[in-house]
Every structure is written in structure tokens, then in C-alpha cells.
Design an enzyme around this catalytic site. Structure first.
Site, PDB file in Angstrom:
ATOM      1  N   LYS A  65      -3.633  -1.697  10.249  1.00 30.79           N
ATOM      2  CA  LYS A  65      -3.980  -1.839   8.833  1.00 30.79           C
ATOM      3  C   LYS A  65      -4.199  -3.291   8.419  1.00 30.79           C
ATOM      4  CE  LYS A  65      -3.068   2.495   7.375  1.00 30.79           C
ATOM      5  NZ  LYS A  65      -3.958   3.339   6.567  1.00 30.79           N
TER       6      LYS A  65
ATOM      7  N   GLU B 199      -9.202   3.741  -2.131  1.00 30.12           N
ATOM      8  CA  GLU B 199      -7.979   3.611  -2.909  1.00 30.12           C
ATOM      9  C   GLU B 199      -8.256   2.923  -4.246  1.00 30.12           C
ATOM     10  OE1 GLU B 199      -4.597   2.161  -0.810  1.00 30.12           O
ATOM     11  OE2 GLU B 199      -5.325   2.824   1.152  1.00 30.12           O
TER      12      GLU B 199
ATOM     13  N   GLU C 133     -10.021  12.365   7.813  1.00 28.52           N
ATOM     14  CA  GLU C 133     -10.002  13.701   7.225  1.00 28.52           C
ATOM     15  C   GLU C 133     -11.399  14.317   7.179  1.00 28.52           C
ATOM     16  OE1 GLU C 133      -7.210  13.610   3.547  1.00 28.52           O
ATOM     17  OE2 GLU C 133      -7.873  11.555   3.936  1.00 28.52           O
TER      18      GLU C 133
ATOM     19  N   GLN D  53      -3.246   2.563  15.009  1.00 30.07           N
ATOM     20  CA  GLN D  53      -2.212   3.091  14.116  1.00 30.07           C
ATOM     21  C   GLN D  53      -1.405   4.206  14.778  1.00 30.07           C
ATOM     22  OE1 GLN D  53      -3.799   4.895  10.572  1.00 30.07           O
ATOM     23  NE2 GLN D  53      -1.807   5.429   9.738  1.00 30.07           N
TER      24      GLN D  53
ATOM     25  N   GLU E  89     -10.159   3.741   3.875  1.00 34.01           N
ATOM     26  CA  GLU E  89      -9.283   4.448   2.954  1.00 34.01           C
ATOM     27  C   GLU E  89      -9.717   4.071   1.542  1.00 34.01           C
ATOM     28  OE1 GLU E  89      -5.229   5.279   5.501  1.00 34.01           O
ATOM     29  OE2 GLU E  89      -5.166   3.726   3.947  1.00 34.01           O
TER      30      GLU E  89
ATOM     31  N   ASP F 273      -8.875   0.097   2.137  1.00 32.43           N
ATOM     32  CA  ASP F 273      -7.878  -0.360   3.100  1.00 32.43           C
ATOM     33  C   ASP F 273      -8.302   0.116   4.487  1.00 32.43           C
ATOM     34  OD1 ASP F 273      -5.549  -1.746   3.721  1.00 32.43           O
ATOM     35  OD2 ASP F 273      -4.336   0.063   3.688  1.00 32.43           O
TER      36      ASP F 273
ATOM     37  N   ASP G  88       0.849  -1.192   0.000  1.00 28.65           N
ATOM     38  CA  ASP G  88       0.000   0.000   0.000  1.00 28.65           C
ATOM     39  C   ASP G  88       0.883   1.241   0.000  1.00 28.65           C
ATOM     40  OD1 ASP G  88      -2.516   1.315   0.084  1.00 28.65           O
ATOM     41  OD2 ASP G  88      -2.222   1.724   2.206  1.00 28.65           O
TER      42      ASP G  88
ATOM     43  N   THR H  74      -8.400  -5.745   4.166  1.00 29.53           N
ATOM     44  CA  THR H  74      -8.355  -4.867   3.003  1.00 29.53           C
ATOM     45  C   THR H  74      -9.349  -5.430   1.998  1.00 29.53           C
ATOM     46  OG1 THR H  74      -6.021  -4.322   3.340  1.00 29.53           O
ATOM     47  CG2 THR H  74      -6.933  -3.948   1.145  1.00 29.53           C
TER      48      THR H  74
ATOM     49  N   HIS I 212      -3.885  14.083   0.984  1.00 36.98           N
ATOM     50  CA  HIS I 212      -4.099  13.163   2.111  1.00 36.98           C
ATOM     51  C   HIS I 212      -2.914  13.188   3.074  1.00 36.98           C
ATOM     52  CE1 HIS I 212      -5.170   9.624   4.411  1.00 36.98           C
ATOM     53  NE2 HIS I 212      -4.015   9.064   4.101  1.00 36.98           N
TER      54      HIS I 212
ATOM     55  N   ARG J 198      -7.502   3.839  13.431  1.00 34.52           N
ATOM     56  CA  ARG J 198      -6.639   5.002  13.621  1.00 34.52           C
ATOM     57  C   ARG J 198      -6.027   5.089  15.013  1.00 34.52           C
ATOM     58  NH1 ARG J 198      -5.359   6.164   8.520  1.00 34.52           N
ATOM     59  NH2 ARG J 198      -7.201   6.660   7.244  1.00 34.52           N
TER      60      ARG J 198
END
Length: 401
Positions: free
Chosen positions: A243, A191, A348, A230, A189, A223, A118, A247, A125, A227
């Protein structure tokens, strides 16, 4: 553009301009390969068994991997043949029995993942995350504009759209020190993933101009990210348990040839990159992504603005001699634009959970709650004003175990 005889397929995102590959199962039957056309799936094993398509038996396998190894010339030949079968009236009688309504099949993982990488290729971002996670420090780390940053994920936790997403547990920071428990800041996420077909030998490099020799096609990716896990674990070695729990990918892989009309100039890079990352024809894909949270459209990330291109990502991935394997998947990293309604993560969207958003049902959210469903879709421009559909990737959050 050539007219398709399949009922309802013309003027849809899944006409002959697209023809994405996938795998399906009927009831409790065996897994088979197929191509989507409109609201049907063409049974490729049936077509190959009837000598309507010649692929050396690769299309009679249960996953795309054998077909992926055949390379660009064979991929092109098979695609052209499928177009002929679906547009020339003389083939209709032979093909119609091999068309199965999508409503009658279960879509399953279309390829066996070799490795999963990834990347972190959206400047918007990366800047947003830097501001949220590292307030008062530079938005981008010193290396960000010099190389496409990435991490090596877990191939075994790449799952097909629709697979339940179990809330992960792990260590989190608290005022009293680390604690263990379910993540309270579960995120997405949005992607775009690239599926490798032709492998390389350990020690070889893939220059930017050889991207299309090795990459078969594109699939959508979510993904999922915890948080809080993380934030506690990611320094100094980067993402790990936050993570690696899941996925999700779309059940459809769209061939690069379906995206010929979607390439656009990529953003200028400053400072200039090192030689192995330079591109004579620097291009990105004009993909329009939509993120829905419990049915509410919350964001529309634009892929065309990604700072690092798919060709640069592949070049960087292999510049140290790391080998490619058939079925390798590498993802773009979160796709985010300049506006709040263009971001590809809820970190975000809600600015680190400080600004809740209201969904259409009146509820408010910062991060994902149990029972929430997220769906990511995307389209691209096709020939003669048509639209290419990239399918969707959906997941519903289940309680921690």
C-alpha cells in the site's frame, strides 16, 4: 441559489455552491492558493494582497495548512466573502483580473500531509475481500462490526492527481517460496479522504459530535494497492509495502460547508457500538463516484452505504489519545456497493483476476498493465437542485524501476 457572474460557472458542478480549495502554479512561477469557480481559479494571494479577503496572511502561503489551522468560524467567514466577491456585480472589476483559466495552470499538492490513515469501512468491500483472500472462512473478522479498522500509511507517498504511478516491486508468494519482483496484480481503491484542519493535543479525544470542529473538507483518494505483495505480507500486522508506494489525491479540497445538502442517514449498525462511537445524528455523505479505466466507465461506487461514518472514524482514530495535526488525511477505505458494477477495486471487479473485463477499446484486463490510466470522479447533491463537484484523481501506471 445565488447567481454567479463568472462566465460559464452557473449551472456547473463548480459554481458558488462548491468553491473547492487548491494550489496552482503558472509556468515556472511560484505556488499559490486558489479556489475553483467554473473553469477558472481565483488567485487567493492576489485577493488577500488587495484586501479583498482578510485571512491574516494565511491565503498568501503556498499550501492550505496555515488556513486550515484557523478553524470553522474563519473558514465560514472566508467562504461567505468569496461568495460575495463572485456574485455581487460591484466586485467584478476587482476580481476579474484574479481569475485564471484552469488551462493555464498546473495543479499541485494543495496541503502538506501530516499523517495518513486508511480505514476499511465498506461492509460490501470487506466481505468481498474476505471471500477472495480467505475462502471458506467468515467473510468479516470478529472485530469488524465493533470498530472501524484502519492502518497507518506513509504521508510521504501521498501525491497529487496526475503524478506517475511507478509499478512497485516486493516479495510475492510462489509455489517455490517467496520471490522478488514487480507486482503483477496492481490495483486501485476508490476512496474518499477527509482533511484535518484544527489539531489536538496529545492525549485528547475527539468525540463524534466534534467532527466538524476539526475536519476542513473532503478530497477524492485512490489508494493504489499491489494485491500480490499485500496477500503475502498482510498477516498478522496488516498492509505495508503493498500500500505504501503511492496514494493519489484530488488537487481540490471541498469544504464541508459545500456538502450541507449531501448528508443522509447512515446504515443501521448491529450489534450496537461502544459509547465513544455512538452518534446522536448518524449521517453519511451521498456521494456518487465514477471509476474509469482507460476511458471506460467500469464502476459507480455509492458512498452513502458506508458502514462506518467519517465522524466515527475520527473518534476511533483519537480515542487512545493520538493527536491530530493540521494536514492529517484519513481515508474511508474502498467504497463498494452490493453489485459488481458498484465496487471500488479491480480485485472485486474481476473477482481476484478470474473474470476479466472488456474495455471499450476491445482489450481485456484483470489488473493494471503499464500505461493504463485510472480516473476517479465524484459529485454530490447541492442546494436548489445543484450539483457539487469533487474534482478528479487520475494516475497512469509506469513500469517498475
Amino acid at each position: 441559489m445565488t447567481t454567479c457572474w463568472v462566465p460559464g460557472a452557473a449551472d456547473t458542478p463548480y459554481g458558488v455552491q462548491t468553491l473547492p480549495y487548491g494550489a496552482f502554479r503558472r509556468s515556472e512561477g511560484e505556488q499559490r492558493l486558489g479556489v475553483r469557480i467554473g473553469d477558472f481559479v481565483l488567485d487567493l494571494r492576489g485577493a488577500e494582497d488587495a484586501d479583498l479577503i482578510l485571512a491574516g496572511g494565511a491565503l498568501s502561503e503556498s499550501t492550505l495548512n496555515a488556513f486550515l489551522t484557523l478553524g470553522r468560524a474563519q473558514w465560514t467567514t472566508v467562504r461567505r466573502r468569496i461568495v460575495e466577491l463572485l456574485t455581487e456585480a460591484e466586485h467584478r472589476a476587482a476580481i476579474e483580473p484574479l481569475l485564471i483559466p484552469l488551462a493555464e495552470v498546473d495543479l499541485v499538492m494543495p496541503f502538506t500531509v501530516g499523517d495518513y490513515v486508511d480505514f476499511y469501512s465498506s461492509e460490501q468491500h470487506a466481505s468481498n475481500v474476505g471471500q477472495i483472500f480467505r475462502p471458506g472462512q467468515p467473510l468479516l473478522t470478529p472485530n469488524w462490526r465493533h470498530l472501524p479498522i484502519g492502518y497507518h500509511g506513509r504521508a510521504g507517498t501521498v501525491v497529487v492527481s496526475g503524478t506517475p504511478i511507478v509499478r512497485p516491486s516486493g516479495q510475492r508468494r510462489s509455489s517455490d517460496g517467496p520471490v522478488f519482483g514487480p507486482s503483477g496484480r496492481l490495483d486501485i481503491e476508490a476512496e474518499v479522504g477527509f482533511v484535518v484542519g484544527v489539531p489536538t493535543v496529545l492525549g485528547d479525544r475527539v468525540p463524534t459530535d466534534r467532527f466538524a470542529d476539526h475536519v476542513f473538507g473532503v478530497t477524492l483518494v485512490n489508494d493504489w494497492s499491489a494485491r500480490d505483495i499485500q496477500a503475502w505480507e498482510y498477516q498478522p500486522l496488516g498492509p505495508f509495502l503493498g500500500k505504501s508506494f503511492a496514494t493519489s489525491v484530488s488537487p481540490w479540497v471541498v469544504p464541508l460547508e459545500a456538502l450541507d445538502h449531501a448528508w443522509v442517514p447512515a446504515p443501521a449498525q448491529d450489534p450496537p457500538v461502544l459509547d465513544y462511537l455512538r452518534e446522536d445524528d448518524r449521517r453519511g455523505l451521498d456521494l456518487s463516484i465514477v471509476v474509469e479505466w482507460n476511458g471506460t466507465r467500469v464502476s459507480e461506487p455509492p458512498f452513502a452505504g458506508m458502514y462506518w461514518t467519517p465522524a466515527q472514524q475520527l473518534a476511533h482514530l483519537t480515542v487512545n489519545g493520538a493527536s491530530l495535526r493540521t494536514g492529517d488525511l484519513y481515508a474511508s477505505g474502498t467504497v463498494s456497493g452490493a453489485r459488481r458494477d458498484q465496487v471500488g477495486s479491480f480485485l472485486e471487479l474481476t473477482w481476484g483476476g478470474t473474470e476479466p473485463i472488456k474495455l471499450d477499446d476491445g482489450s481485456e484486463r484483470t489488473f493494471l498493465e503499464d500505461g493504463d490510466t485510472v480516473t476517479i470522479t465524484a459529485t454530490a447533491p447541492g442546494p436548489a437542485g445543484s450539483t457539487v463537484g469533487l474534482g478528479d484523481v487520475t494516475g497512469t501506471v509506469h513500469p517498475a524501476r
